[in-house]
Scaffold this motif. Structure first.
Motif, short mmCIF file in Angstrom:
data_model
loop_
_atom_site.label_atom_id
_atom_site.label_comp_id
_atom_site.label_asym_id
_atom_site.label_seq_id
_atom_site.Cartn_x
_atom_site.Cartn_y
_atom_site.Cartn_z
N ILE A 228 39.24 36.77 40.66
CA ILE A 228 38.18 37.78 40.66
C ILE A 228 38.40 38.75 41.81
O ILE A 228 38.63 38.34 42.95
CB ILE A 228 36.77 37.11 40.80
CG1 ILE A 228 36.55 36.13 39.64
CG2 ILE A 228 35.67 38.16 40.85
CD1 ILE A 228 35.31 35.26 39.81
N ASP B 185 28.71 41.63 45.02
CA ASP B 185 27.48 41.55 44.23
C ASP B 185 27.49 42.68 43.19
O ASP B 185 27.06 43.80 43.45
CB ASP B 185 26.26 41.67 45.15
CG ASP B 185 24.94 41.62 44.37
OD1 ASP B 185 24.97 41.29 43.17
OD2 ASP B 185 23.90 41.92 44.98
N GLU C 156 28.60 42.49 36.76
CA GLU C 156 29.56 41.63 36.07
C GLU C 156 29.60 40.24 36.70
O GLU C 156 29.56 39.22 36.00
CB GLU C 156 30.96 42.26 36.12
CG GLU C 156 32.01 41.45 35.37
CD GLU C 156 33.41 42.01 35.52
OE1 GLU C 156 34.33 41.42 34.94
OE2 GLU C 156 33.57 43.03 36.22
N ASN C 157 29.65 40.20 38.05
CA ASN C 157 29.70 38.90 38.74
C ASN C 157 28.38 38.15 38.62
O ASN C 157 28.36 36.92 38.56
CB ASN C 157 30.08 39.09 40.21
CG ASN C 157 31.55 39.43 40.37
OD1 ASN C 157 32.36 39.13 39.50
ND2 ASN C 157 31.90 40.06 41.48
N ARG C 158 27.26 38.90 38.59
CA ARG C 158 25.96 38.23 38.40
C ARG C 158 25.92 37.55 37.03
O ARG C 158 25.41 36.44 36.91
CB ARG C 158 24.82 39.25 38.51
CG ARG C 158 24.52 39.68 39.94
CD ARG C 158 23.22 40.44 40.00
NE ARG C 158 22.95 40.94 41.35
CZ ARG C 158 21.73 41.20 41.81
NH1 ARG C 158 20.68 41.03 41.03
NH2 ARG C 158 21.56 41.65 43.03
N LEU D 159 31.94 36.68 46.60
CA LEU D 159 32.53 37.83 45.90
C LEU D 159 31.53 38.97 45.85
O LEU D 159 30.34 38.79 46.17
CB LEU D 159 32.96 37.41 44.49
CG LEU D 159 32.18 36.29 43.81
CD1 LEU D 159 31.61 36.74 42.51
CD2 LEU D 159 33.14 35.14 43.60
N ALA E 108 37.25 38.42 45.77
CA ALA E 108 36.84 37.05 46.10
C ALA E 108 37.46 36.63 47.43
O ALA E 108 38.63 36.88 47.68
CB ALA E 108 37.26 36.09 44.99
N ARG F 270 28.55 36.63 35.29
CA ARG F 270 29.58 35.59 35.28
C ARG F 270 29.04 34.28 35.85
O ARG F 270 29.34 33.20 35.37
CB ARG F 270 30.78 36.10 36.09
CG ARG F 270 31.96 35.16 36.14
CD ARG F 270 33.05 35.78 36.99
NE ARG F 270 33.95 36.62 36.21
CZ ARG F 270 34.39 37.81 36.58
NH1 ARG F 270 33.97 38.35 37.70
NH2 ARG F 270 35.23 38.49 35.83
#
Length: 347
Positions: A33, A49, A52-54, A47, A36, A56
């Motif tokens: 990612i 904020d 997409e990461n939320r 990683l 990261a 994931r």
């Protein structure tokens, strides 16, 4: 596998911290990612904020719920107590966040009435129900034990607050041949010297970047580590081969304040850049393992043990409080295991 993620601010950046029990495959996936990073102070990967990461990591919008007025006051008092004891800001943030979560859960209950049964209920109804990791539960236990030890009127019996059962994860160790390949991958003097010093002295990343030229004692062939983890000073032996590397490096770069400085003179080298240097070395020598800088420290300890160094000395060199921490290396040393003959050979 159990894992949990939460929003936080780390080094003035909005980040998502991911907590999980050590798992090589999960670490390898997180490393893919963008942005990261591993944080030694958070004891977590974190990683950027982003939406997409939320998605994931299934981060839900932050709950507006707050502790009671009493809870907020107690958290503030706890922070003041931690500061007066000179705990690091990262520990202060981790402990106060954990305590806040606990006090939100018991918002309607006076703190003086909270007992050990309530802690068990919280573990079952909040931590386990939300699939939070054992490492997060362990942080909460540390925070609760310390908090309730500092206040008088409580029904909590501190010694009876139990920890989650620890998973027995062995440290990752490289062979001497692999270490040699990694350390010789870079031609850049600074990059080569930094990686070599970590392995040759068993240093943590933070210990390396905090080094100053005065900490290298060439007359006694030692390195002095000031304010290492746990705010302890310690000394480690300095290899003659490393001393030559250091002298060549120093003559070339002439650092001002820190032994290894980044783009700006007088500022320590960025630990994230150092991780990147290691990744570049792995690519150059075609090592596919998800090696981190801490693997070099683990390898140092294991190679010392395999060469016959007493475990007590290794404990001192690594700066471990407990011999039990150091004993983990006996489980990854292959010196004795390799002497065992498999019954398969006699078939």
């Amino acid at each position: 596998m159990n894992w949990s993620a939460k929003l936080l601010t780390h080094k003035n950046e909005k980040r998502i911290a991911v907590y999980f029990d050590k798992n090589v495959e999960f670490i390898a996936r997180i490393k893919q990612i963008d942005g990261a990073r591993w944080s030694q102070s958070l004891v977590a990967w974190h990683l950027p904020d982003t939406e997409e990461n939320r998605g994931r990591f299934k981060i839900k919008p932050a709950s507006p719920s707050l502790p009671s007025v009493e809870g907020i006051e107690q958290i503030e008092k706890f922070k003041q107590w931690l500061r007066s004891k000179r705990y690091s800001e990262s520990t202060l943030s981790t402990y106060s966040d954990a305590l806040k979560s606990f006090f939100v859960f018991y918002r309607e209950k006076p703190i003086a009435q909270i007992n050990n049964e309530d802690v068990i209920i919280y573990n079952n109804e909040y931590i386990l129900k939300n699939n939070l990791s054992a490492s997060y539960q362990n942080q909460l236990t540390n925070a609760l034990k310390l908090y309730f030890a500092t206040i008088r009127e409580t029904k909590i019996e501190i010694d009876k607050i139990h920890r989650p059962k620890r998973s027995k994860v062995l440290p990752n160790v490289l062979s001497k041949e692999e270490v040699k390949l990694i350390l010789e991958a870079h031609t850049n003097s600074k990059h080569k010297t930094m990686l070599s010093l970590i392995y040759s002295c068993g240093l943590r990343c933070g210990e390396l970047v905090a080094l100053q030229p005065v900490h290298i004692d060439s007359k006694r062939n030692i390195v002095l580590l000031k304010n290492a983890k746990g705010k302890k000073d310690r000394i480690v032996p300095l290899s003659p081969k490393i001393l030559k590397l250091l002298r060549d490096y120093y003559a070339l770069y002439k650092p001002k304040t820190y032994l290894f400085e980044g783009q700006f003179a007088g500022k320590p080298y960025d630990s994230r850049s150092l991780q990147l240097i290691l990744k570049q070395a792995l690519v150059k020598v075609n090592i596919k393992k998800p090696v981190t800088l801490h693997w070099l420290r683990h390898s140092y300890a294991t190679h010392l043990l395999e060469s016959g160094t007493d475990l007590r000395y290794i404990q001192e060199l690594l700066g471990h409080n407990s011999s039990k921490t150091t004993e983990i290396y006996t489980h990854v040393s292959t010196k004795s295991i390799q002497q065992i003959k498999s019954p398969f050979d006699d078939l």
